[in-house]
Design an enzyme around this catalytic site. Structure first.
Site, PDB file in Angstrom:
ATOM      1  N   GLU A 199      -3.513   0.017   8.302  1.00 57.87           N
ATOM      2  CA  GLU A 199      -2.306   0.414   9.045  1.00 57.87           C
ATOM      3  C   GLU A 199      -2.406  -0.080  10.477  1.00 57.87           C
ATOM      4  O   GLU A 199      -3.494  -0.058  11.080  1.00 57.87           O
ATOM      5  CB  GLU A 199      -2.128   1.944   9.096  1.00 57.87           C
ATOM      6  CG  GLU A 199      -1.488   2.548   7.891  1.00 57.87           C
ATOM      7  CD  GLU A 199      -1.306   4.056   8.027  1.00 57.87           C
ATOM      8  OE1 GLU A 199      -0.947   4.526   9.119  1.00 57.87           O
ATOM      9  OE2 GLU A 199      -1.546   4.742   7.028  1.00 57.87           O
ATOM     10  N   TYR A 221      -4.155   2.060  15.852  1.00 57.58           N
ATOM     11  CA  TYR A 221      -2.879   2.136  16.575  1.00 57.58           C
ATOM     12  C   TYR A 221      -3.024   1.937  18.078  1.00 57.58           C
ATOM     13  O   TYR A 221      -2.162   1.353  18.713  1.00 57.58           O
ATOM     14  CB  TYR A 221      -2.188   3.483  16.309  1.00 57.58           C
ATOM     15  CG  TYR A 221      -1.534   3.539  14.942  1.00 57.58           C
ATOM     16  CD1 TYR A 221      -0.209   3.190  14.775  1.00 57.58           C
ATOM     17  CD2 TYR A 221      -2.262   3.895  13.807  1.00 57.58           C
ATOM     18  CE1 TYR A 221       0.405   3.203  13.527  1.00 57.58           C
ATOM     19  CE2 TYR A 221      -1.666   3.911  12.550  1.00 57.58           C
ATOM     20  CZ  TYR A 221      -0.329   3.561  12.414  1.00 57.58           C
ATOM     21  OH  TYR A 221       0.260   3.563  11.174  1.00 57.58           O
ATOM     22  N   HIS A 267      -2.654  11.095   0.445  1.00 58.19           N
ATOM     23  CA  HIS A 267      -2.135  10.889   1.804  1.00 58.19           C
ATOM     24  C   HIS A 267      -1.545  12.226   2.267  1.00 58.19           C
ATOM     25  O   HIS A 267      -0.337  12.347   2.470  1.00 58.19           O
ATOM     26  CB  HIS A 267      -1.103   9.761   1.805  1.00 58.19           C
ATOM     27  CG  HIS A 267      -0.857   9.146   3.150  1.00 58.19           C
ATOM     28  ND1 HIS A 267      -1.014   7.798   3.419  1.00 58.19           N
ATOM     29  CD2 HIS A 267      -0.445   9.687   4.323  1.00 58.19           C
ATOM     30  CE1 HIS A 267      -0.701   7.538   4.685  1.00 58.19           C
ATOM     31  NE2 HIS A 267      -0.351   8.679   5.257  1.00 58.19           N
ATOM     32  N   ARG A 298       0.861  -1.184   0.000  1.00 54.70           N
ATOM     33  CA  ARG A 298       0.000   0.000   0.000  1.00 54.70           C
ATOM     34  C   ARG A 298       0.901   1.239   0.000  1.00 54.70           C
ATOM     35  O   ARG A 298       1.624   1.475   0.962  1.00 54.70           O
ATOM     36  CB  ARG A 298      -0.894  -0.004   1.254  1.00 54.70           C
ATOM     37  CG  ARG A 298      -1.718   1.238   1.375  1.00 54.70           C
ATOM     38  CD  ARG A 298      -2.635   1.299   2.598  1.00 54.70           C
ATOM     39  NE  ARG A 298      -3.219   2.606   2.613  1.00 54.70           N
ATOM     40  CZ  ARG A 298      -3.182   3.462   3.641  1.00 54.70           C
ATOM     41  NH1 ARG A 298      -2.639   3.109   4.792  1.00 54.70           N
ATOM     42  NH2 ARG A 298      -3.702   4.661   3.522  1.00 54.70           N
ATOM     43  N   GLU A 305      -6.948   8.622   6.184  1.00 51.30           N
ATOM     44  CA  GLU A 305      -7.250   9.323   7.433  1.00 51.30           C
ATOM     45  C   GLU A 305      -7.744  10.749   7.190  1.00 51.30           C
ATOM     46  O   GLU A 305      -7.063  11.735   7.532  1.00 51.30           O
ATOM     47  CB  GLU A 305      -6.024   9.323   8.354  1.00 51.30           C
ATOM     48  CG  GLU A 305      -5.569   7.931   8.755  1.00 51.30           C
ATOM     49  CD  GLU A 305      -4.587   7.918   9.925  1.00 51.30           C
ATOM     50  OE1 GLU A 305      -4.229   8.993  10.434  1.00 51.30           O
ATOM     51  OE2 GLU A 305      -4.189   6.812  10.349  1.00 51.30           O
ATOM     52  N   ASN A 317      -7.334   2.234  10.005  1.00 50.81           N
ATOM     53  CA  ASN A 317      -5.987   2.322  10.575  1.00 50.81           C
ATOM     54  C   ASN A 317      -6.160   2.297  12.084  1.00 50.81           C
ATOM     55  O   ASN A 317      -6.857   3.146  12.644  1.00 50.81           O
ATOM     56  CB  ASN A 317      -5.300   3.643  10.192  1.00 50.81           C
ATOM     57  CG  ASN A 317      -4.927   3.698   8.719  1.00 50.81           C
ATOM     58  OD1 ASN A 317      -5.077   2.724   7.987  1.00 50.81           O
ATOM     59  ND2 ASN A 317      -4.441   4.841   8.284  1.00 50.81           N
TER      60      ASN A 317
HETATM   61  C1  NOJ Z   1      -1.135   7.196  10.216  1.00 48.51           C
HETATM   62  C2  NOJ Z   1      -0.690   7.814   8.941  1.00 48.51           C
HETATM   63  O1  NOJ Z   1      -1.480   7.375   7.886  1.00 48.51           O
HETATM   64  C3  NOJ Z   1       0.779   7.655   8.639  1.00 48.51           C
HETATM   65  O2  NOJ Z   1       1.115   8.578   7.651  1.00 48.51           O
HETATM   66  C4  NOJ Z   1       1.584   7.832   9.908  1.00 48.51           C
HETATM   67  O3  NOJ Z   1       2.946   7.830   9.662  1.00 48.51           O
HETATM   68  C5  NOJ Z   1       1.201   6.736  10.871  1.00 48.51           C
HETATM   69  N1  NOJ Z   1      -0.195   6.854  11.197  1.00 48.51           N
HETATM   70  C6  NOJ Z   1       1.994   6.753  12.169  1.00 48.51           C
HETATM   71  O4  NOJ Z   1       1.709   7.910  12.881  1.00 48.51           O
END
Ligand code: NOJ
Length: 511
Positions: A416, A349, A162, A116, A207, A347
């Site tokens: 992600e 985290y 992006h 991706r 995002e 995404n």
């Molecule tokens: C989300 C983003 O899409 C990416 O560009 C970024 O580096 C990562 N999170 C980590 O923060």
């Protein structure tokens, strides 16, 4: 599907013959042979794919080469260098513009099914506006990259935006000027025409919350404006229409021939109710709706989440606004945006507790006051290098379960998931992070029947981490940013991910 877990537990000590019978049983229940096998052996199903992600500004460099124009990240880094830690910028970054073949070799070493990556709008259409010239050298770079991937058996998966808007469009108002809808549709159409024979998975935006809230609300992202509670909502309103137009353009003019799929990538944290109280449950749900539903609800169910409409309308009226700060879609617009997705991407985290709180001061105009919940971590959750980023792997399983329930069981891509540190090749904590998250995902797939078909690790290599510059590292390959040649060196996590992909199994989890 909990019975599968029960069966799994009960067969752990049984013989292969017994497992074979169970595969049959599950097959009769409706699972394919491969997926029945996966359920028994705790492996990823046969149709499941693994990849890694990057983004143009974060890795390409070559900021002014071969006809590329300035974008908003070039601009802010050059004009306002302290916007980024250590005054870093993406002028050279990982130099992937020149080293893409080497990068594809790294992808092949990891063994990913797909890559991706994102396309830089200002490299492809330097003036940005609809009808302006297409930069053939920019297109060629991406054609060559796509061909190199395909030659190596790796599927290209493209993010069209992006965060790196051509500066020329920012000068026209960026995402606050509705004319950008046509400019974006022209850009998207150019990409389908030039690359659509080879690219079968498109993502319109990465995002969008960061584009709109980061760019226009709290100002952490380029172009760095601080008009929270107003411009972040206006930006989103326009961006959603741009997304829908790009989707319909594909549907009407390209899908029949190119047979690809298209969606949008949205980020969310998991919001866990801080207690069993109805109020805290409401706070957690509100957190998810404001963060993920803000974009997903218009695209999947139609219109903004009701809780956003109600709260922002009410607070706007009490604040003396003649119209709500949350713009209204017409009925036609609701219908035009609804259904513009072939998959739902997320995404993920981290996670947080969410607690109900008394209504914020009515004079405070902000997204946070409109949301109005208290978020905080558990002391026991593990830290990453930035202490505010906690490791909450079980939140991923809960998030995909919530997406399944809220959006009618769509096909879900994890686009992600990744771990930041400050360097080092023996990145055991990153391995732990990946393993725990994939394990939570596997449970959601095998035990709850959530239709997740892709997992994407962020990131292939250390790169420009936006406002944090090169100080935080997410890569499976380390990059030496002091060396003009930007050499890449594998970390332990690259070998770990390769092992998972090869065996389709998480060590200690599958048999
Ligand atoms: C989300 C983003 O899409 C990416 O560009 C970024 O580096 C990562 N999170 C980590 O923060």
């Amino acid at each position: 599907m909990h019975y599968i877990k029960f069966l799994h537990l009960s067969v752990l000590q049984q013989t292969d013959t017994m497992n074979y019978k169970l595969v049959w049983l599950l097959y009769l229940y409706g699972l394919t042979f491969e997926n029945a096998n996966a359920a028994i052996n705790r492996t990823f199903p046969a149709n499941f794919k693994f990849g890694v992600a990057t983004a143009s500004y974060q890795i390409e460099g070559a900021w002014n080469e071969d006809g590329k124009s300035e974008n908003i990240w070039d601009h802010i880094c050059h004009e306002n260098p302290t916007f980024v830690v250590n005054q870093d910028n993406g002028d050279i970054a990982c130099d992937s513009y020149h080293k893409y073949k080497e990068d594809v070799a790294l992808l092949k070493d990891i063994g990913v099914d797909f890559y991706r990556f994102s396309i830089s709008w200002s490299r492809v259409i330097p003036e940005g506006v609809a009808g302006s010239p297409v930069n053939q050298l920019g297109i060629d770079y991406y054609k060559n990259l796509v061909q190199e991937l395909i030659d190596n058996g790796i599927e290209p998966m493209v993010t069209m935006y992006h965060w790196d808007l051509p500066e020329a469009l920012q000068d026209l108002g960026g995402w606050l000027n509705p004319e950008i809808i046509d400019h974006y549709a022209y850009y998207a159409k150019t990409l389908y025409e030039e690359l659509g024979d080879s690219v079968k998975h498109w993502m319109t935006f990465n995002e969008p919350k960061q584009t709109c809230m980061g760019g226009y609300g709290d100002g952490n992202m380029a172009p760095g404006y601080n008009f929270t509670g107003l411009e972040d909502y206006q930006c989103t309103h326009i961006l959603l229409k741009a997304h829908a137009k790009a989707y319909h353009t594909y549907d009407e003019e390209f899908r029949a021939e190119q047979q690809g799929s298209i969606g949008i990538v949205m980020d969310t944290a998991w919001f866990e109710p801080a207690s069993d109280s109805d109020q805290d449950k409401e706070a957690a749900e509100r957190g998810l709706q404001f963060m993920y539903g803000w974009f997903a609800n218009p695209i999947v169910n139609g219109n903004y989440p009701q809780v956003m409409i109600d709260r922002i309308d009410e607070r706007s009226a009490a604040q003396g606004y003649a119209v709500s700060r949350l713009p209204k879609f017409t009925d036609e617009e609701i219908e035009y945006i609804k259904g513009t997705h072939d998959f739902v991407a997320v995404n993920y985290y981290s996670g947080t507790y969410a607690q109900w709180i008394e209504e914020a001061d009515i004079n405070d105009v902000s997204y946070n006051s409109d949301l109005n919940i208290l978020v905080f971590p558990d002391d026991d959750w593990e830290d990453t290098e930035p202490p505010w980023f906690k490791i909450v792997p079980w939140g991923l399983g809960k998030t995909v379960n919530w997406i399944r329930k809220t959006y009618n069981n769509p096909e879900i891509f994890i686009t992600e998931n990744g771990y930041p540190d400050v360097g080092g090749l023996q990145d055991d904590k990153r391995i732990y992070f990946y393993k725990e998250h994939m394990s939570s995902l596997l449970e959601a797939i095998l035990d709850d029947g959530v239709n997740v078909t892709r997992y994407t690790a962020w990131s292939l290599m250390d790169n420009f981490e936006w406002g944090l510059g090169y100080s935080k590292k997410y890569g499976m390959y380390s990059v030496d940013f002091e060396d003009p040649d930007r050499p890449r060196t594998p970390k332990a996590s690259a070998a770990y991910y390769n092992q998972v992909i090869t065996t389709r199994c998480l060590v200690d989890v599958c048999e």
